[in-house]
Design an enzyme around this catalytic site. Sequence first.
Site, short mmCIF file in Angstrom:
data_model
loop_
_atom_site.label_atom_id
_atom_site.label_comp_id
_atom_site.label_asym_id
_atom_site.label_seq_id
_atom_site.Cartn_x
_atom_site.Cartn_y
_atom_site.Cartn_z
N GLN A 77 17.69 41.02 23.71
CA GLN A 77 19.05 40.65 24.11
C GLN A 77 20.04 41.08 23.03
O GLN A 77 19.86 40.77 21.85
CB GLN A 77 19.10 39.13 24.33
CG GLN A 77 20.42 38.61 24.83
CD GLN A 77 20.76 39.07 26.24
OE1 GLN A 77 19.92 39.10 27.12
NE2 GLN A 77 22.00 39.48 26.45
N LYS A 86 18.51 34.97 33.35
CA LYS A 86 17.34 35.84 33.53
C LYS A 86 16.09 34.99 33.75
O LYS A 86 15.26 35.30 34.60
CB LYS A 86 17.18 36.75 32.30
CG LYS A 86 18.26 37.83 32.26
CD LYS A 86 18.36 38.55 30.93
CE LYS A 86 19.61 39.45 30.92
NZ LYS A 86 19.87 40.10 29.64
N ASP A 88 14.78 47.36 30.18
CA ASP A 88 16.24 47.50 30.07
C ASP A 88 16.65 48.98 30.03
O ASP A 88 17.84 49.30 30.12
CB ASP A 88 16.73 46.83 28.78
CG ASP A 88 17.63 45.63 29.07
OD1 ASP A 88 18.04 45.47 30.23
OD2 ASP A 88 17.91 44.88 28.13
#
Length: 281
Positions: free
Chosen positions: A96, A52, A119
Amino acid sequence: MAIILDGKETARKVREGLKTEVLELRKSGIVPRLAVIMVGDDNASKIYVRNKSKACDEVGIEFEEHLLSEKTTMKELLGLIDELNNDKKINGILLQSPIPSNLDINEAFRRISPEKDVDGFNPVNVGKLVLAQNTFISCTPFGIIKILEEYNIPIEGKNAVVIGRSNIVGKPMLQCLLNKNATVTICHSKTKNLKEITKKADILVSAIGRPKFVTKDMVKEGAVVIDVGINRNSEGKVCGDVDFETVKDIASSITPVPGGVGPMTVAMLMNNVVKATKQQN
Ligand code: NAD
């Protein structure tokens, strides 16, 4: 032999387009910035976060990483999320997963401001996806829709079957396919006669996490097969859920692992950060 749906190349094209958009933003003094929170020491997560960060570099998005120890408390995690929510320089926040099991990931997702939830895991954004409203679509299903569109694969009216019902892949995948007017069936570990269902799929998405789970006899001739799985085979090599070597002979198109859904997920995260930045300015 199936067409190989090249996620690496499609993701590169997406990043290329975003690069131009970011250049425009930067000309007017706006610099997109993504904050990533990682709790604990998960090796796979480290690789995903590195990917990322690399993609951010390429597109021109600033990247900051917040590494919290395994012993972090919920209060500390929520405190950091609040700080990032209130920081005007941050446009996107990503937590994450996985995080240590003593922490409540759902509470953490709820705390991320929906405007910065790139997200798409905050319930507000999940709800908007269900209602087919403008939202941040979670990156893996979004990437799958994007690659289907890139290869002009029709979705409307097709029988789509999703194996796996996780909050991060299976459920939003169901919703994305439904929003594109597919007839969707979702299967999971308690599903009976799985093969009978998968055999009817024009579009088959597997997000289970087991190597070679989807075999040729489960796939309809000419089906489009999307492999979300990221597993290690007995030799330690990265592989998907699908028995690629045999399924590719019967499918009309198929995503490889690696080089399929994975790069698309990262590219759509970049897309969501740029979108968040624009919406906030
Ligand atoms: P998960 O473990 O949260 O969910 C797995 C799902 O598979 C569950 O809903 C379960 O019911 C279902 N399942 C398990 N065994 C089954 C069986 N025998 N028959 C039918 N259904 C069964 O997993 P997840 O987080 O959704 O991830 C799934 C896979 O996708 C993993 O390999 C993960 O690493 C990978 N993944 C890849 C990306 C990407 O960008 N490519 C992103 C996220 C996850």
